[in-house]
Scaffold this active site. Structure first.
Site, PDB file in Angstrom:
ATOM      1  N   HIS A 297      40.998  26.581  48.843  1.00 41.86           N
ATOM      2  CA  HIS A 297      41.162  25.249  48.267  1.00 41.86           C
ATOM      3  C   HIS A 297      42.083  24.415  49.146  1.00 41.86           C
ATOM      4  O   HIS A 297      42.942  24.965  49.845  1.00 41.86           O
ATOM      5  CB  HIS A 297      41.766  25.355  46.858  1.00 41.86           C
TER       6      HIS A 297
ATOM      7  N   GLY B 229      43.130  51.095  48.940  1.00 44.13           N
ATOM      8  CA  GLY B 229      43.159  50.576  47.579  1.00 44.13           C
ATOM      9  C   GLY B 229      44.041  49.352  47.407  1.00 44.13           C
ATOM     10  O   GLY B 229      45.123  49.255  47.945  1.00 44.13           O
TER      11      GLY B 229
ATOM     12  N   SER C 200      46.706  50.672  51.959  1.00 41.75           N
ATOM     13  CA  SER C 200      46.687  50.295  50.546  1.00 41.75           C
ATOM     14  C   SER C 200      47.674  49.174  50.273  1.00 41.75           C
ATOM     15  O   SER C 200      48.797  49.190  50.768  1.00 41.75           O
ATOM     16  CB  SER C 200      47.043  51.501  49.677  1.00 41.75           C
TER      17      SER C 200
END
Length: 185
Positions: free
Chosen positions: A114, A141, A159
């Site tokens: 945006h 993850g 992760s």
């Protein structure tokens, strides 16, 4: 004059409330609802749904449910692609994965963004930047790939990493923002 979909895919400002884009997102959500409730044992049906949803799909593709995306048609995955539970790909722009990629649980890939100026942002227009992931990439993850990044072949994203800049080939990155912590052979 380009359509809102064409503007979106090209990275130009577009209206996400355009009726065609709304219909595209709804159609993707319907296919995702079907995919996410189809039994894992029904591998053929699951494969057909993914092939229908994604822009292109290599052989050996497997997604653990639940999986979510915005449009689906902007997602392109190579051979032997695997994503674990709870992955999200916001594919307003193209998202391309090479061969032999693995995504751990909760990986998020974002292309939509945006304007920074509040007046522009609240006017409702947005834009998107493509994300490209090379071959043999492992994404840990809860890692996040932000709009416009490229991840080189053989890279490992640790992760919880938040990738805000391009990642070279054959490195390990981790942290927020993600930084190179190790080079791989």
């Amino acid at each position: 004059m380009p359509t809102e979909r064409e503007k979106m895919i090209a990275g130009d400002r577009y209206d996400p409330d355009d009726p065609q884009l709304v219909a595209d997102r709804r159609a993707a959500r319907d296919r995702l609802a079907l995919f996410n409730r189809t039994p894992v044992s029904d591998e053929r049906r699951r494969a057909d749904i993914v092939s229908d949803l994604f822009g292109s799909v290599g052989d050996g593709v497997y997604l653990e449910p639940p999986f979510r995306c915005d449009y689906g048609y902007n997602v392109h995955v190579g051979e032997d692609f695997y994503t674990n539970f709870d992955c999200v790909i916001l594919d307003a722009a193209p998202v391309e994965f090479g061969d032999d990629c693995m995504l751990a649980p909760g990986v998020h890939v974002y292309t939509a963004t945006h304007p920074l100026e509040a007046a522009e942002r609240t006017a409702g227009l947005e834009y998107a930047k493509p994300v490209t992931v090379g071959d043999a990439v492992w994404i840990g993850g809860r890692a996040v790939l932000n709009p416009g990044v490229t991840v080189g072949d053989g890279a490992v994203i640790g992760s919880g990493a938040v990738v805000t800049e391009d990642v070279p080939a054959n490195v390990v990155v981790q942290g927020n923002p993600a930084e190179v912590v190790r080079e791989l052979e």
